[in-house]
Design a protein around this motif. Structure first.
Motif, PDB file in Angstrom:
ATOM      1  N   PRO A  11       7.643  -6.551  11.974  1.00 24.12           N
ATOM      2  CA  PRO A  11       8.693  -5.536  12.113  1.00 24.12           C
ATOM      3  C   PRO A  11       8.926  -4.856  10.773  1.00 24.12           C
ATOM      4  O   PRO A  11       8.785  -5.489   9.716  1.00 24.12           O
ATOM      5  N   GLU A  12       9.266  -3.575  10.811  1.00 23.85           N
ATOM      6  CA  GLU A  12       9.514  -2.894   9.543  1.00 23.85           C
ATOM      7  C   GLU A  12      10.778  -2.047   9.588  1.00 23.85           C
ATOM      8  O   GLU A  12      11.197  -1.548  10.628  1.00 23.85           O
ATOM      9  N   TYR A  13      11.350  -1.893   8.399  1.00 25.98           N
ATOM     10  CA  TYR A  13      12.606  -1.189   8.213  1.00 25.98           C
ATOM     11  C   TYR A  13      12.394  -0.101   7.163  1.00 25.98           C
ATOM     12  O   TYR A  13      11.979  -0.396   6.042  1.00 25.98           O
ATOM     13  N   ALA A  14      12.663   1.134   7.554  1.00 25.36           N
ATOM     14  CA  ALA A  14      12.394   2.271   6.678  1.00 25.36           C
ATOM     15  C   ALA A  14      13.648   2.685   5.920  1.00 25.36           C
ATOM     16  O   ALA A  14      14.728   2.815   6.508  1.00 25.36           O
ATOM     17  N   PHE A  15      13.491   2.897   4.624  1.00 27.63           N
ATOM     18  CA  PHE A  15      14.587   3.347   3.771  1.00 27.63           C
ATOM     19  C   PHE A  15      14.342   4.812   3.409  1.00 27.63           C
ATOM     20  O   PHE A  15      13.287   5.162   2.890  1.00 27.63           O
ATOM     21  N   ILE A  29       7.860  -8.430   2.825  1.00 21.69           N
ATOM     22  CA  ILE A  29       9.013  -9.250   2.466  1.00 21.69           C
ATOM     23  C   ILE A  29       8.962 -10.588   3.217  1.00 21.69           C
ATOM     24  O   ILE A  29       8.799 -10.618   4.439  1.00 21.69           O
ATOM     25  N   ASN A  30       9.085 -11.667   2.459  1.00 26.12           N
ATOM     26  CA  ASN A  30       9.097 -13.030   3.021  1.00 26.12           C
ATOM     27  C   ASN A  30       7.900 -13.310   3.942  1.00 26.12           C
ATOM     28  O   ASN A  30       7.994 -14.125   4.868  1.00 26.12           O
ATOM     29  N   LYS A  31       6.819 -12.577   3.695  1.00 27.33           N
ATOM     30  CA  LYS A  31       5.572 -12.777   4.446  1.00 27.33           C
ATOM     31  C   LYS A  31       5.689 -12.476   5.940  1.00 27.33           C
ATOM     32  O   LYS A  31       4.746 -12.736   6.701  1.00 27.33           O
ATOM     33  N   ASN A  32       6.828 -11.879   6.373  1.00 23.85           N
ATOM     34  CA  ASN A  32       6.967 -11.675   7.823  1.00 23.85           C
ATOM     35  C   ASN A  32       7.636 -10.364   8.251  1.00 23.85           C
ATOM     36  O   ASN A  32       7.852 -10.152   9.437  1.00 23.85           O
ATOM     37  N   TRP A  33       7.997  -9.485   7.299  1.00 20.18           N
ATOM     38  CA  TRP A  33       8.475  -8.158   7.689  1.00 20.18           C
ATOM     39  C   TRP A  33       8.224  -7.160   6.569  1.00 20.18           C
ATOM     40  O   TRP A  33       8.016  -7.525   5.414  1.00 20.18           O
ATOM     41  N   HIS A  34       8.213  -5.886   6.943  1.00 25.07           N
ATOM     42  CA  HIS A  34       7.933  -4.825   5.978  1.00 25.07           C
ATOM     43  C   HIS A  34       9.178  -4.015   5.637  1.00 25.07           C
ATOM     44  O   HIS A  34       9.953  -3.648   6.519  1.00 25.07           O
ATOM     45  N   LEU A  35       9.316  -3.734   4.372  1.00 22.68           N
ATOM     46  CA  LEU A  35      10.291  -2.766   3.898  1.00 22.68           C
ATOM     47  C   LEU A  35       9.485  -1.517   3.552  1.00 22.68           C
ATOM     48  O   LEU A  35       8.497  -1.601   2.823  1.00 22.68           O
ATOM     49  N   VAL A  36       9.884  -0.365   4.083  1.00 22.48           N
ATOM     50  CA  VAL A  36       9.134   0.871   3.875  1.00 22.48           C
ATOM     51  C   VAL A  36       9.970   1.872   3.098  1.00 22.48           C
ATOM     52  O   VAL A  36      11.077   2.240   3.512  1.00 22.48           O
ATOM     53  N   ASP A  37       9.449   2.285   1.977  1.00 20.96           N
ATOM     54  CA  ASP A  37      10.101   3.265   1.106  1.00 20.96           C
ATOM     55  C   ASP A  37       9.498   4.639   1.400  1.00 20.96           C
ATOM     56  O   ASP A  37       8.319   4.884   1.119  1.00 20.96           O
ATOM     57  N   LEU A  38      10.315   5.529   1.978  1.00 19.05           N
ATOM     58  CA  LEU A  38       9.832   6.854   2.364  1.00 19.05           C
ATOM     59  C   LEU A  38      10.273   7.927   1.370  1.00 19.05           C
ATOM     60  O   LEU A  38      11.259   7.755   0.653  1.00 19.05           O
ATOM     61  N   PRO A  39       9.563   9.049   1.321  1.00 26.18           N
ATOM     62  CA  PRO A  39       9.953  10.151   0.424  1.00 26.18           C
ATOM     63  C   PRO A  39      11.361  10.638   0.730  1.00 26.18           C
ATOM     64  O   PRO A  39      11.798  10.645   1.880  1.00 26.18           O
ATOM     65  N   HIS A  58       4.671   0.656   1.487  1.00 25.25           N
ATOM     66  CA  HIS A  58       4.928  -0.560   2.244  1.00 25.25           C
ATOM     67  C   HIS A  58       5.061  -1.761   1.313  1.00 25.25           C
ATOM     68  O   HIS A  58       4.226  -1.972   0.432  1.00 25.25           O
ATOM     69  N   PHE A  59       6.108  -2.562   1.549  1.00 22.27           N
ATOM     70  CA  PHE A  59       6.315  -3.812   0.822  1.00 22.27           C
ATOM     71  C   PHE A  59       6.403  -4.943   1.845  1.00 22.27           C
ATOM     72  O   PHE A  59       7.054  -4.797   2.892  1.00 22.27           O
ATOM     73  N   VAL A 103       0.824  -1.203   0.000  1.00 19.71           N
ATOM     74  CA  VAL A 103       0.000   0.000   0.000  1.00 19.71           C
ATOM     75  C   VAL A 103       0.862   1.258   0.000  1.00 19.71           C
ATOM     76  O   VAL A 103       1.980   1.266   0.501  1.00 19.71           O
ATOM     77  N   SER A 104       0.316   2.333  -0.573  1.00 17.36           N
ATOM     78  CA  SER A 104       0.918   3.659  -0.509  1.00 17.36           C
ATOM     79  C   SER A 104      -0.086   4.594   0.130  1.00 17.36           C
ATOM     80  O   SER A 104      -1.281   4.511  -0.160  1.00 17.36           O
ATOM     81  N   ASN A 105       0.397   5.494   0.977  1.00 20.70           N
ATOM     82  CA  ASN A 105      -0.522   6.463   1.557  1.00 20.70           C
ATOM     83  C   ASN A 105       0.222   7.658   2.138  1.00 20.70           C
ATOM     84  O   ASN A 105       1.445   7.667   2.205  1.00 20.70           O
TER      85      ASN A 105
END
Length: 197
Positions: free
Chosen positions: A24-28, A67-77, A64-65, A10-12
């Motif tokens: 758990p998520e990791y923001a880039f 990954i491996n069905k168990n964590w999020h990779l987050v692409d930020l502006p 939000h992406f 999703v994007s928002n």
């Protein structure tokens, strides 16, 4: 760790609308044109997972992406793109601040820095802000394929010398190249180590 599956979720523009789960998520995040989308695609071994544009400032939402069905990779502006209007820059800044201050699922951020350039105040200021907010982060130096080893060492040393004036500990860092895919396995192993801790 190997990435066996990666999918866009999703994007928002509202942190409250981010996925409501305990993954758990990791923001880039980094300055515009730092090679963030290319790095994400290389990391996930998918050419078109994150949109790549020749025009900096393309990422304008929280992406939000899964990954491996168990964590999020987050692409930020990205931050600091001068050709973006003041209004948009202000909006992006508020969005970024809101995400880091309110997102409880955030485990760590990856701050991307173009290794080709000398230390930039905008990058240093942002990392100091994260530090003051006690938000865990690592530094990801990108585009290492563009420089010789000696220049890479010099540029990273300059960053660490400046940071050591105000930091007791220098954050973990990675030297990466989306083209050569160097440093990516180290990043994934780092994430895997945190996820299994």
């Amino acid at each position: 760790m190997k990435i066996s599956s990666s999918e866009f979720l999703v994007s928002n523009t509202d942190v409250k609308k981010c996925p409501n789960n305990t993954f758990p998520e990791y923001a880039f995040i980094g300055r515009s044109n730092v090679g963030k989308s290319s790095l994400i695609n290389a990391l996930c071994n998918k050419k078109s997972l994150a949109k790549i544009s020749s025009m900096p400032g393309k990422t304008q939402l929280i992406n939000h992406f899964l990954i491996n069905k168990n964590w999020h990779l987050v692409d930020l502006p990205g931050y600091g793109y001068t050709k973006t209007s003041k209004t948009k820059r202000s909006t992006f800044q508020k969005l970024i601040i809101s995400y880091f201050e309110k997102r409880k699922q955030l485990v760590s951020a990856f701050v991307l820095i173009d290794i080709r350039h000398k230390p930039q105040s905008i990058d240093l200021d942002f990392m100091y802000w994260l530090g003051n907010k006690k938000i865990p982060f690592s530094i990801v130096f990108t585009k290492s394929d563009k420089l010789k080893t000696e220049k890479i060492s010099l540029n990273t040393k300059l960053y660490f010398e400046i940071m050591s004036e105000q930091w007791k500990f220098i954050p973990k860092h990675f030297i990466t190249s989306s083209i050569k895919k160097s440093g990516l396995s180290e990043m994934l192993n780092y994430i895997d180590k945190i996820n299994t801790a």
